[in-house]
Design a protein around this motif. Sequence first.
Motif, short mmCIF file in Angstrom:
data_model
loop_
_atom_site.label_atom_id
_atom_site.label_comp_id
_atom_site.label_asym_id
_atom_site.label_seq_id
_atom_site.Cartn_x
_atom_site.Cartn_y
_atom_site.Cartn_z
N LYS A 42 54.96 6.15 39.28
CA LYS A 42 55.90 7.10 38.70
C LYS A 42 57.22 6.38 38.44
O LYS A 42 57.84 5.86 39.36
N GLY A 90 51.71 7.24 35.75
CA GLY A 90 50.57 6.38 35.51
C GLY A 90 49.47 6.63 36.51
O GLY A 90 49.61 7.42 37.44
N SER A 91 48.39 5.93 36.30
CA SER A 91 47.27 6.06 37.23
C SER A 91 47.65 5.38 38.55
O SER A 91 48.59 4.59 38.62
N HIS A 92 46.96 5.70 39.59
CA HIS A 92 47.16 5.16 40.93
C HIS A 92 48.54 5.49 41.50
O HIS A 92 49.13 4.72 42.24
N GLU A 105 48.21 0.23 29.40
CA GLU A 105 47.19 1.25 29.20
C GLU A 105 47.01 2.16 30.41
O GLU A 105 46.29 3.15 30.33
N LYS A 106 47.68 1.88 31.51
CA LYS A 106 47.52 2.69 32.72
C LYS A 106 48.45 3.89 32.76
O LYS A 106 48.36 4.71 33.66
N ILE A 113 49.62 7.48 31.73
CA ILE A 113 48.86 8.61 31.20
C ILE A 113 49.72 9.76 30.71
O ILE A 113 49.27 10.58 29.92
N ASP A 114 50.97 9.83 31.14
CA ASP A 114 51.80 10.97 30.77
C ASP A 114 53.27 10.55 30.71
O ASP A 114 53.72 9.75 31.53
N MET A 168 48.32 8.23 25.43
CA MET A 168 49.28 8.76 26.36
C MET A 168 49.85 10.05 25.77
O MET A 168 50.11 10.14 24.59
#
Length: 120
Positions: A61, A56-58, A32-33, A35-36, A1
């Motif tokens: 926020k 995160g992915s998908h 783990e999903k 990302i920032d 991340m």
Amino acid sequence: MQVSVTFKNLDPTPSLKEYAENKILKSVKFDEKLIDAQVFLSTEAHNRSADITLIGSHGLKLRAQVKSDDMYGSIDKAVDKIIRQLRRHKEKLKSHKAKPTSSMFSENDVEVEFAQEAVE
């Protein structure tokens, strides 16, 4: 991340930046999903503000904003809010999954059918 720390009206000290990065990485390492992470630290008069946004992915926020007298305390409280939001999100995902069914009929239904056939 990836974690980015931004300072406003505050001297960017390496210890404060490292503290914020480590606190976020330790607290959200189990997901783990994500990302920032964006950390925005600012000071206004006597208030120290920490604003944390996790992406995160998908489309996930999460955002927490805390103001207090101490910058380290603001970071701690904001991370605690993020953890609560993340737990709530995971529980929501868990509760929406379909529950597995073992069979179409329960054992009681089968016994009733056998009892009716024996009577006839």
